[in-house]
Design a protein around this motif. Structure first.
Motif, PDB file in Angstrom:
ATOM      1  N   PHE A 186     149.539 -71.350 -57.882  1.00 37.03           N
ATOM      2  CA  PHE A 186     150.449 -70.442 -58.532  1.00 37.03           C
ATOM      3  C   PHE A 186     151.847 -70.445 -58.458  1.00 37.03           C
ATOM      4  O   PHE A 186     152.213 -70.515 -57.091  1.00 37.03           O
ATOM      5  CB  PHE A 186     149.848 -68.877 -58.407  1.00 37.03           C
ATOM      6  CG  PHE A 186     148.655 -68.527 -59.144  1.00 37.03           C
ATOM      7  CD1 PHE A 186     148.414 -68.206 -60.477  1.00 37.03           C
ATOM      8  CD2 PHE A 186     147.519 -68.295 -58.408  1.00 37.03           C
ATOM      9  CE1 PHE A 186     147.341 -67.885 -60.975  1.00 37.03           C
ATOM     10  CE2 PHE A 186     146.192 -67.872 -58.839  1.00 37.03           C
ATOM     11  CZ  PHE A 186     146.165 -67.764 -60.190  1.00 37.03           C
ATOM     12  N   LEU A 187     152.676 -70.707 -59.334  1.00 40.96           N
ATOM     13  CA  LEU A 187     154.200 -70.854 -59.107  1.00 40.96           C
ATOM     14  C   LEU A 187     154.673 -69.854 -58.517  1.00 40.96           C
ATOM     15  O   LEU A 187     155.312 -69.834 -57.471  1.00 40.96           O
ATOM     16  CB  LEU A 187     154.824 -71.202 -60.400  1.00 40.96           C
ATOM     17  CG  LEU A 187     156.435 -71.256 -60.575  1.00 40.96           C
ATOM     18  CD1 LEU A 187     156.939 -72.319 -59.698  1.00 40.96           C
ATOM     19  CD2 LEU A 187     156.915 -71.091 -61.827  1.00 40.96           C
ATOM     20  N   PHE A 188     154.313 -68.417 -58.999  1.00 39.20           N
ATOM     21  CA  PHE A 188     154.902 -67.245 -58.690  1.00 39.20           C
ATOM     22  C   PHE A 188     153.720 -66.371 -58.311  1.00 39.20           C
ATOM     23  O   PHE A 188     152.536 -66.272 -58.890  1.00 39.20           O
ATOM     24  CB  PHE A 188     155.774 -66.494 -59.810  1.00 39.20           C
ATOM     25  CG  PHE A 188     156.929 -67.132 -60.063  1.00 39.20           C
ATOM     26  CD1 PHE A 188     157.511 -67.689 -59.008  1.00 39.20           C
ATOM     27  CD2 PHE A 188     157.665 -66.938 -61.324  1.00 39.20           C
ATOM     28  CE1 PHE A 188     158.900 -68.257 -59.329  1.00 39.20           C
ATOM     29  CE2 PHE A 188     158.992 -67.582 -61.431  1.00 39.20           C
ATOM     30  CZ  PHE A 188     159.629 -68.065 -60.502  1.00 39.20           C
ATOM     31  N   LYS A 189     154.120 -65.303 -57.379  1.00 40.34           N
ATOM     32  CA  LYS A 189     153.246 -64.096 -57.387  1.00 40.34           C
ATOM     33  C   LYS A 189     154.100 -62.743 -57.427  1.00 40.34           C
ATOM     34  O   LYS A 189     155.237 -62.910 -57.005  1.00 40.34           O
ATOM     35  CB  LYS A 189     152.327 -63.838 -55.724  1.00 40.34           C
ATOM     36  CG  LYS A 189     151.683 -62.606 -55.769  1.00 40.34           C
ATOM     37  CD  LYS A 189     151.374 -62.548 -54.309  1.00 40.34           C
ATOM     38  CE  LYS A 189     150.733 -61.211 -54.065  1.00 40.34           C
ATOM     39  NZ  LYS A 189     150.146 -61.152 -52.711  1.00 40.34           N
ATOM     40  N   ILE A 190     153.877 -62.122 -58.633  1.00 37.52           N
ATOM     41  CA  ILE A 190     154.959 -61.042 -59.046  1.00 37.52           C
ATOM     42  C   ILE A 190     154.110 -59.790 -58.665  1.00 37.52           C
ATOM     43  O   ILE A 190     152.981 -59.322 -59.048  1.00 37.52           O
ATOM     44  CB  ILE A 190     155.120 -61.175 -60.459  1.00 37.52           C
ATOM     45  CG1 ILE A 190     155.434 -62.269 -60.836  1.00 37.52           C
ATOM     46  CG2 ILE A 190     156.002 -59.941 -60.700  1.00 37.52           C
ATOM     47  CD1 ILE A 190     155.894 -62.403 -62.511  1.00 37.52           C
ATOM     48  N   GLU A 191     154.948 -59.124 -57.790  1.00 38.67           N
ATOM     49  CA  GLU A 191     154.232 -57.811 -57.347  1.00 38.67           C
ATOM     50  C   GLU A 191     154.998 -56.732 -58.188  1.00 38.67           C
ATOM     51  O   GLU A 191     156.190 -56.270 -58.317  1.00 38.67           O
ATOM     52  CB  GLU A 191     154.637 -57.513 -56.005  1.00 38.67           C
ATOM     53  CG  GLU A 191     153.899 -58.486 -54.920  1.00 38.67           C
ATOM     54  CD  GLU A 191     154.143 -58.359 -53.408  1.00 38.67           C
ATOM     55  OE1 GLU A 191     155.112 -57.576 -53.243  1.00 38.67           O
ATOM     56  OE2 GLU A 191     153.434 -58.788 -52.644  1.00 38.67           O
ATOM     57  N   VAL A 192     154.186 -55.722 -59.024  1.00 35.19           N
ATOM     58  CA  VAL A 192     154.427 -54.723 -59.991  1.00 35.19           C
ATOM     59  C   VAL A 192     154.496 -53.407 -59.280  1.00 35.19           C
ATOM     60  O   VAL A 192     153.411 -53.065 -58.791  1.00 35.19           O
ATOM     61  CB  VAL A 192     153.798 -54.937 -61.100  1.00 35.19           C
ATOM     62  CG1 VAL A 192     154.229 -54.002 -62.223  1.00 35.19           C
ATOM     63  CG2 VAL A 192     153.658 -56.294 -61.819  1.00 35.19           C
ATOM     64  N   GLY A 193     155.687 -52.709 -58.909  1.00 36.16           N
ATOM     65  CA  GLY A 193     155.479 -51.576 -58.592  1.00 36.16           C
ATOM     66  C   GLY A 193     155.489 -50.481 -59.450  1.00 36.16           C
ATOM     67  O   GLY A 193     155.520 -50.676 -60.617  1.00 36.16           O
ATOM     68  N   TYR A 194     155.516 -49.019 -58.934  1.00 36.01           N
ATOM     69  CA  TYR A 194     155.644 -47.911 -59.660  1.00 36.01           C
ATOM     70  C   TYR A 194     156.811 -47.733 -60.589  1.00 36.01           C
ATOM     71  O   TYR A 194     158.179 -48.313 -60.101  1.00 36.01           O
ATOM     72  CB  TYR A 194     155.373 -46.599 -58.927  1.00 36.01           C
ATOM     73  CG  TYR A 194     153.926 -46.535 -58.580  1.00 36.01           C
ATOM     74  CD1 TYR A 194     152.863 -46.409 -59.381  1.00 36.01           C
ATOM     75  CD2 TYR A 194     153.827 -46.590 -57.198  1.00 36.01           C
ATOM     76  CE1 TYR A 194     151.579 -46.152 -58.931  1.00 36.01           C
ATOM     77  CE2 TYR A 194     152.544 -46.355 -56.821  1.00 36.01           C
ATOM     78  CZ  TYR A 194     151.317 -46.471 -57.779  1.00 36.01           C
ATOM     79  OH  TYR A 194     150.005 -46.039 -57.065  1.00 36.01           O
ATOM     80  N   PRO A 195     156.971 -47.355 -61.899  1.00 32.36           N
ATOM     81  CA  PRO A 195     158.438 -46.944 -62.426  1.00 32.36           C
ATOM     82  C   PRO A 195     159.052 -46.049 -61.642  1.00 32.36           C
ATOM     83  O   PRO A 195     158.563 -45.150 -61.025  1.00 32.36           O
ATOM     84  CB  PRO A 195     157.931 -46.585 -63.916  1.00 32.36           C
ATOM     85  CG  PRO A 195     156.409 -46.026 -63.657  1.00 32.36           C
ATOM     86  CD  PRO A 195     156.027 -46.917 -62.392  1.00 32.36           C
ATOM     87  N   ARG A 268     154.461 -78.696 -52.303  1.00 27.06           N
ATOM     88  CA  ARG A 268     154.487 -78.134 -53.679  1.00 27.06           C
ATOM     89  C   ARG A 268     155.337 -76.789 -53.874  1.00 27.06           C
ATOM     90  O   ARG A 268     156.082 -76.399 -55.043  1.00 27.06           O
ATOM     91  CB  ARG A 268     152.946 -77.809 -53.954  1.00 27.06           C
ATOM     92  CG  ARG A 268     152.687 -77.171 -55.438  1.00 27.06           C
ATOM     93  CD  ARG A 268     151.257 -76.792 -55.648  1.00 27.06           C
ATOM     94  NE  ARG A 268     150.293 -78.079 -55.732  1.00 27.06           N
ATOM     95  CZ  ARG A 268     149.222 -78.115 -55.362  1.00 27.06           C
ATOM     96  NH1 ARG A 268     148.534 -77.022 -54.841  1.00 27.06           N
ATOM     97  NH2 ARG A 268     148.448 -79.084 -55.540  1.00 27.06           N
ATOM     98  N   ALA A 269     155.446 -76.265 -52.615  1.00 28.53           N
ATOM     99  CA  ALA A 269     156.334 -74.814 -52.853  1.00 28.53           C
ATOM    100  C   ALA A 269     157.617 -75.142 -52.968  1.00 28.53           C
ATOM    101  O   ALA A 269     158.405 -74.593 -53.739  1.00 28.53           O
ATOM    102  CB  ALA A 269     156.107 -74.205 -51.498  1.00 28.53           C
ATOM    103  N   SER A 270     157.987 -76.356 -52.463  1.00 27.17           N
ATOM    104  CA  SER A 270     159.702 -76.674 -52.538  1.00 27.17           C
ATOM    105  C   SER A 270     159.798 -77.157 -53.832  1.00 27.17           C
ATOM    106  O   SER A 270     160.880 -76.815 -54.447  1.00 27.17           O
ATOM    107  CB  SER A 270     160.019 -77.824 -51.287  1.00 27.17           C
ATOM    108  OG  SER A 270     158.993 -78.941 -51.561  1.00 27.17           O
ATOM    109  N   ILE A 271     158.977 -77.930 -54.657  1.00 33.78           N
ATOM    110  CA  ILE A 271     158.971 -78.250 -55.678  1.00 33.78           C
ATOM    111  C   ILE A 271     159.014 -77.140 -56.750  1.00 33.78           C
ATOM    112  O   ILE A 271     159.880 -77.166 -57.772  1.00 33.78           O
ATOM    113  CB  ILE A 271     158.030 -79.249 -56.151  1.00 33.78           C
ATOM    114  CG1 ILE A 271     158.107 -80.658 -55.335  1.00 33.78           C
ATOM    115  CG2 ILE A 271     158.089 -79.772 -57.621  1.00 33.78           C
ATOM    116  CD1 ILE A 271     157.097 -81.647 -55.458  1.00 33.78           C
ATOM    117  N   SER A 272     158.164 -76.158 -56.266  1.00 36.51           N
ATOM    118  CA  SER A 272     158.058 -74.973 -57.288  1.00 36.51           C
ATOM    119  C   SER A 272     159.590 -74.229 -57.188  1.00 36.51           C
ATOM    120  O   SER A 272     160.053 -73.678 -58.318  1.00 36.51           O
ATOM    121  CB  SER A 272     156.989 -73.875 -56.629  1.00 36.51           C
ATOM    122  OG  SER A 272     155.868 -74.756 -57.104  1.00 36.51           O
ATOM    123  N   ILE A 273     160.194 -74.060 -56.009  1.00 38.24           N
ATOM    124  CA  ILE A 273     161.412 -73.438 -55.774  1.00 38.24           C
ATOM    125  C   ILE A 273     162.550 -74.102 -56.575  1.00 38.24           C
ATOM    126  O   ILE A 273     163.395 -73.527 -57.348  1.00 38.24           O
ATOM    127  CB  ILE A 273     161.895 -73.320 -54.352  1.00 38.24           C
ATOM    128  CG1 ILE A 273     161.173 -72.492 -53.594  1.00 38.24           C
ATOM    129  CG2 ILE A 273     163.315 -72.914 -54.239  1.00 38.24           C
ATOM    130  CD1 ILE A 273     161.146 -72.333 -52.035  1.00 38.24           C
TER     131      ILE A 273
END
Length: 334
Positions: A186-195, A268-273
């Motif tokens: 996975f390129l990103f892990k997006i953490e979604v919080g409360y509004p 892979r992480a450095s290429i992703s960044i």
């Protein structure tokens, strides 16, 4: 003296217009506007999802139930005129339920391959951590190589091919932790919080006005498959100076020698960044990467790839905190 002051401006003007990013900028603004018809806030989540599309990377979306993870992913898919499929992961799901299977055709006396729901352009996997390891492993090849090998035959996925997966970080019963090898895909892990309180009020007002109904037909397609592929190729032309390449390498190197971490980041992480920073620059109408692009994307790229030492984990440390410390420690290129 006048000639000296004019010449740098001309050079800067030529540099800024070297890549025409206006159509891309307009498309991104249109996508934001379409999603905003239904979703309140979550701008960072939407931007990171758009970046992942431009960088041709898969995204893991994590958050408690009810924070619009699935709906946002569906709405984003609706803004693109491409094939979309949704797969609900369950503990009894088998690899063939995702990839498809070979069925014997009595008329032709031969086996025919019936494609599974993974054969699409945008694939939304709901609650990915509910499926057992065997089913999760079925995604390894298709996410990394964008192909599926069945009975020795390679089946290429149509471009673009992107996986958006959601998971609940709180619930543990009936779930299976994603292996590190899969998280790394996975390129990103997006953490979604409360509004916020203001956003909560806007959500309630919008829901009341829509009479508790979301009309997905309100969302108009902005991009075609061809346009997405074109913009993905355009992103590769974004300028990255050598000192910024070294900056990315220094960040990754620090994760491998950090006393707080048991497992550091891979190449892979450095290429992703690098790829994500290019996309972030592009959606901000720049054809060159800045340190801020790298810092913003590094957090979403690294959080799910790093593993804390048992001692730090017991102390309540988080990988996000370690990443922030690393970014504060390393000198920013000038």
């Amino acid at each position: 003296m006048e000639n000296e002051s004019i010449e740098p401006k001309d050079e800067n003007l030529n540099f800024n217009t070297r890549i025409d990013l206006q159509p891309l900028q307009e498309a991104v603004d249109a996508i934001r506007a379409e999603i905003a018809k239904v979703i309140v806030g979550q701008q960072d989540m939407v931007d990171l999802l758009v970046i992942s599309i431009l960088a041709n990377g898969h995204t893991l979306i994590e958050g408690v139930p009810g924070v619009a993870k699935t709906i946002t992913a569906k709405l984003l898919a609706k803004t693109m005129d491409v094939d979309f499929s949704r797969i609900q992961f369950t503990p009894d799901l088998m690899p063939s339920d995702i990839l498809g299977t070979s069925i014997f055709n009595v008329k032709t006396n031969e086996f025919e391959y019936k494609k599974g729901p993974i054969f699409s352009n945008i694939v939304l996997i709901d609650e990915i951590n509910r499926a057992p390891a065997k089913t999760q492993a079925a995604l390894f090849e298709v996410m990394a190589e964008r192909q599926i090998t069945i009975d020795g035959i390679h089946n290429k996925m149509s471009a673009p091919f992107l996986v958006f997966a959601t998971q609940n970080p709180i619930e543990q019963e009936g779930t299976y932790r994603l292996p590190e090898a899969q998280l790394d895909r996975f390129l990103f892990k997006i953490e979604v919080g409360y509004p916020t309180n203001e956003e909560e009020i806007a959500i309630l007002l919008g829901n009341h006005q829509r009479k508790d109904f979301i009309d997905f037909n309100l969302i108009q397609p902005v991009l075609t498959a061809e346009k997405i592929t074109h913009y993905q190729d355009l992103i590769k032309e974004i300028v990255v100076e050598d000192n910024l390449i070294k900056y990315i390498a220094a960040i990754i190197s620090n994760t491998r020698n950090n006393a707080n971490l048991y497992l550091g980041a891979s190449p892979r992480a450095s290429i992703s960044i690098l790829n994500a920073a290019k996309a972030n620059a592009a959606i901000n109408a720049r054809d060159f990467v800045t340190p801020d692009d790298i810092k913003r994307c590094a957090k979403a790229v690294l959080k799910h790839r790093l593993v804390l030492t048992p001692e730090r984990e017991m102390e309540g440390f988080t990988t996000e905190k370690v990443v922030n410390q690393i970014l504060e420690t390393i000198e920013i290129p000038r």
